[in-house]
Scaffold this motif. Structure first.
Motif, PDB file in Angstrom:
ATOM      1  N   HIS A   1       0.854  -1.181   0.000  1.00  0.00           N
ATOM      2  CA  HIS A   1       0.000   0.000   0.000  1.00  0.00           C
ATOM      3  C   HIS A   1       0.892   1.234   0.000  1.00  0.00           C
ATOM      4  O   HIS A   1       1.710   1.404   0.892  1.00  0.00           O
ATOM      5  N   GLU A   2       0.713   2.071  -0.960  1.00  0.00           N
ATOM      6  CA  GLU A   2       1.625   3.187  -1.131  1.00  0.00           C
ATOM      7  C   GLU A   2       1.169   4.471  -0.452  1.00  0.00           C
ATOM      8  O   GLU A   2       1.939   5.415  -0.372  1.00  0.00           O
ATOM      9  N   GLU A   3      -0.069   4.516   0.025  1.00  0.00           N
ATOM     10  CA  GLU A   3      -0.577   5.751   0.618  1.00  0.00           C
ATOM     11  C   GLU A   3      -1.187   5.478   1.976  1.00  0.00           C
ATOM     12  O   GLU A   3      -1.658   4.371   2.255  1.00  0.00           O
ATOM     13  N   GLY A   4      -1.201   6.515   2.812  1.00  0.00           N
ATOM     14  CA  GLY A   4      -1.808   6.398   4.133  1.00  0.00           C
ATOM     15  C   GLY A   4      -2.221   7.756   4.659  1.00  0.00           C
ATOM     16  O   GLY A   4      -1.907   8.794   4.073  1.00  0.00           O
ATOM     17  N   ARG A   5      -2.913   7.731   5.780  1.00  0.00           N
ATOM     18  CA  ARG A   5      -3.402   8.972   6.389  1.00  0.00           C
ATOM     19  C   ARG A   5      -3.281   8.857   7.901  1.00  0.00           C
ATOM     20  O   ARG A   5      -3.711   7.866   8.491  1.00  0.00           O
ATOM     21  N   ILE A   6      -2.703   9.883   8.519  1.00  0.00           N
ATOM     22  CA  ILE A   6      -2.578   9.963   9.971  1.00  0.00           C
ATOM     23  C   ILE A   6      -3.498  11.079  10.443  1.00  0.00           C
ATOM     24  O   ILE A   6      -3.506  12.174   9.875  1.00  0.00           O
ATOM     25  N   THR A   7      -4.288  10.802  11.470  1.00  0.00           N
ATOM     26  CA  THR A   7      -5.185  11.796  12.041  1.00  0.00           C
ATOM     27  C   THR A   7      -4.664  12.191  13.415  1.00  0.00           C
ATOM     28  O   THR A   7      -4.347  11.337  14.230  1.00  0.00           O
ATOM     29  N   VAL A   8      -4.568  13.491  13.653  1.00  0.00           N
ATOM     30  CA  VAL A   8      -4.148  14.025  14.952  1.00  0.00           C
ATOM     31  C   VAL A   8      -5.361  14.688  15.586  1.00  0.00           C
ATOM     32  O   VAL A   8      -6.006  15.541  14.975  1.00  0.00           O
ATOM     33  N   THR A   9      -5.654  14.284  16.827  1.00  0.00           N
ATOM     34  CA  THR A   9      -6.810  14.790  17.557  1.00  0.00           C
ATOM     35  C   THR A   9      -6.356  15.411  18.871  1.00  0.00           C
ATOM     36  O   THR A   9      -5.498  14.849  19.552  1.00  0.00           O
ATOM     37  N   VAL A  10      -6.937  16.558  19.228  1.00  0.00           N
ATOM     38  CA  VAL A  10      -6.682  17.179  20.525  1.00  0.00           C
ATOM     39  C   VAL A  10      -7.645  16.543  21.523  1.00  0.00           C
ATOM     40  O   VAL A  10      -8.856  16.612  21.353  1.00  0.00           O
ATOM     41  N   THR A  11      -7.103  15.907  22.560  1.00  0.00           N
ATOM     42  CA  THR A  11      -7.945  15.249  23.556  1.00  0.00           C
ATOM     43  C   THR A  11      -8.047  16.056  24.849  1.00  0.00           C
ATOM     44  O   THR A  11      -8.790  15.686  25.745  1.00  0.00           O
ATOM     45  N   GLY A  12      -7.314  17.137  24.965  1.00  0.00           N
ATOM     46  CA  GLY A  12      -7.398  17.971  26.163  1.00  0.00           C
ATOM     47  C   GLY A  12      -6.404  19.105  26.075  1.00  0.00           C
ATOM     48  O   GLY A  12      -5.546  19.105  25.207  1.00  0.00           O
ATOM     49  N   PRO A  13      -6.512  20.091  26.900  1.00  0.00           N
ATOM     50  CA  PRO A  13      -7.628  20.390  27.796  1.00  0.00           C
ATOM     51  C   PRO A  13      -8.866  20.825  27.014  1.00  0.00           C
ATOM     52  O   PRO A  13      -8.780  21.116  25.826  1.00  0.00           O
ATOM     53  N   ALA A  14      -9.993  20.859  27.676  1.00  0.00           N
ATOM     54  CA  ALA A  14     -11.263  21.210  27.033  1.00  0.00           C
ATOM     55  C   ALA A  14     -11.160  22.572  26.345  1.00  0.00           C
ATOM     56  O   ALA A  14     -10.635  23.516  26.910  1.00  0.00           O
ATOM     57  N   GLY A  15     -11.642  22.645  25.131  1.00  0.00           N
ATOM     58  CA  GLY A  15     -11.650  23.899  24.381  1.00  0.00           C
ATOM     59  C   GLY A  15     -10.335  24.232  23.691  1.00  0.00           C
ATOM     60  O   GLY A  15     -10.240  25.219  22.981  1.00  0.00           O
ATOM     61  N   ALA A  16      -9.315  23.412  23.884  1.00  0.00           N
ATOM     62  CA  ALA A  16      -8.016  23.671  23.256  1.00  0.00           C
ATOM     63  C   ALA A  16      -8.071  23.301  21.778  1.00  0.00           C
ATOM     64  O   ALA A  16      -8.828  22.436  21.363  1.00  0.00           O
ATOM     65  N   ALA A  17      -7.247  23.988  21.001  1.00  0.00           N
ATOM     66  CA  ALA A  17      -7.208  23.738  19.566  1.00  0.00           C
ATOM     67  C   ALA A  17      -5.796  23.965  19.048  1.00  0.00           C
ATOM     68  O   ALA A  17      -4.955  24.553  19.725  1.00  0.00           O
ATOM     69  N   ILE A  18      -5.583  23.511  17.838  1.00  0.00           N
ATOM     70  CA  ILE A  18      -4.306  23.698  17.162  1.00  0.00           C
ATOM     71  C   ILE A  18      -4.414  24.947  16.297  1.00  0.00           C
ATOM     72  O   ILE A  18      -5.424  25.174  15.637  1.00  0.00           O
ATOM     73  N   ALA A  19      -3.354  25.763  16.288  1.00  0.00           N
ATOM     74  CA  ALA A  19      -3.334  27.003  15.514  1.00  0.00           C
ATOM     75  C   ALA A  19      -3.394  26.718  14.015  1.00  0.00           C
ATOM     76  O   ALA A  19      -3.073  25.613  13.561  1.00  0.00           O
ATOM     77  N   GLU A  20      -3.794  27.721  13.246  1.00  0.00           N
ATOM     78  CA  GLU A  20      -3.800  27.606  11.790  1.00  0.00           C
ATOM     79  C   GLU A  20      -2.381  27.308  11.328  1.00  0.00           C
ATOM     80  O   GLU A  20      -1.426  27.926  11.798  1.00  0.00           O
ATOM     81  N   ASN A  21      -2.220  26.363  10.418  1.00  0.00           N
ATOM     82  CA  ASN A  21      -0.896  25.898   9.980  1.00  0.00           C
ATOM     83  C   ASN A  21      -0.064  25.421  11.167  1.00  0.00           C
ATOM     84  O   ASN A  21       1.147  25.594  11.191  1.00  0.00           O
ATOM     85  N   GLY A  22      -0.724  24.849  12.166  1.00  0.00           N
ATOM     86  CA  GLY A  22      -0.078  24.524  13.428  1.00  0.00           C
ATOM     87  C   GLY A  22       0.593  23.171  13.515  1.00  0.00           C
ATOM     88  O   GLY A  22       1.153  22.844  14.552  1.00  0.00           O
ATOM     89  N   ILE A  23       0.562  22.361  12.457  1.00  0.00           N
ATOM     90  CA  ILE A  23       1.267  21.072  12.494  1.00  0.00           C
ATOM     91  C   ILE A  23       2.271  21.037  11.345  1.00  0.00           C
ATOM     92  O   ILE A  23       1.908  21.255  10.188  1.00  0.00           O
ATOM     93  N   GLN A  24       3.515  20.775  11.704  1.00  0.00           N
ATOM     94  CA  GLN A  24       4.592  20.667  10.718  1.00  0.00           C
ATOM     95  C   GLN A  24       5.369  19.386  10.980  1.00  0.00           C
ATOM     96  O   GLN A  24       5.499  18.960  12.120  1.00  0.00           O
ATOM     97  N   ILE A  25       5.920  18.789   9.933  1.00  0.00           N
ATOM     98  CA  ILE A  25       6.801  17.637  10.083  1.00  0.00           C
ATOM     99  C   ILE A  25       8.161  18.181  10.522  1.00  0.00           C
ATOM    100  O   ILE A  25       8.721  19.052   9.870  1.00  0.00           O
ATOM    101  N   ASN A  26       8.673  17.681  11.631  1.00  0.00           N
ATOM    102  CA  ASN A  26       9.991  18.099  12.109  1.00  0.00           C
ATOM    103  C   ASN A  26      11.016  17.157  11.482  1.00  0.00           C
ATOM    104  O   ASN A  26      11.353  16.117  12.036  1.00  0.00           O
ATOM    105  N   THR A  27      11.506  17.531  10.300  1.00  0.00           N
ATOM    106  CA  THR A  27      12.405  16.651   9.545  1.00  0.00           C
ATOM    107  C   THR A  27      13.751  16.471  10.240  1.00  0.00           C
ATOM    108  O   THR A  27      14.412  15.458  10.039  1.00  0.00           O
TER     109      THR A  27
END
Length: 118
Positions: A22-48
């Motif tokens: 299988h050549e393709e895949g998908r990873i999902t990142v979910t915020v589980t806490g604290p309540a009401g917390a979120a990730i900023a716009e463009n807030g996830i980057q691969i740290n190469t």
């Protein structure tokens, strides 16, 4: 008075096992806490710099996309499967910036282990 910023509690799920067929895949990142917390716009980057060098050479990661429901997805494509050894795990490091992150606060890291199977 000193202000303390809480870090996000994050969970990675999805295609955490890479199969050579299988050549393709998908990873999902979910915020589980604290309540009401979120990730900023463009807030996830691969740290190469901290991600396994073999993984950097064998897998192409797309930019993280905000799904609008509190989850983010990162699609990937295995471009050089011959570099990956079956039965071995490789570390993918994500830099995650919380929404409203203080300017002097570095993004937090999320380590995701990708296991290779035949």
């Amino acid at each position: 008075m000193k202000t303390k910023q809480s870090s996000l509690k994050l969970k990675a799920s999805g295609d955490l096992t890479i199969y050579h067929k299988h050549e393709e895949g998908r990873i999902t990142v979910t915020v589980t806490g604290p309540a009401g917390a979120a990730i900023a716009e463009n807030g996830i980057q691969i740290n190469t710099a901290k991600t396994s060098s073999v993984l950097n050479k064998a897998v192409e990661f797309k930019d993280a996309a905000d799904n609008g429901d509190g989850t983010w997805t990162i699609d990937y494509e295995v471009t050089r499967a011959s570099l990956l050894k079956s039965g071995k795990s490789y570390k993918l490091v994500l830099s995650v910036t919380p929404e409203g992150n203080a300017t002097n606060k570095a993004p937090q890291t999320l380590n995701v282990t990708l296991k290779v199977k035949r």
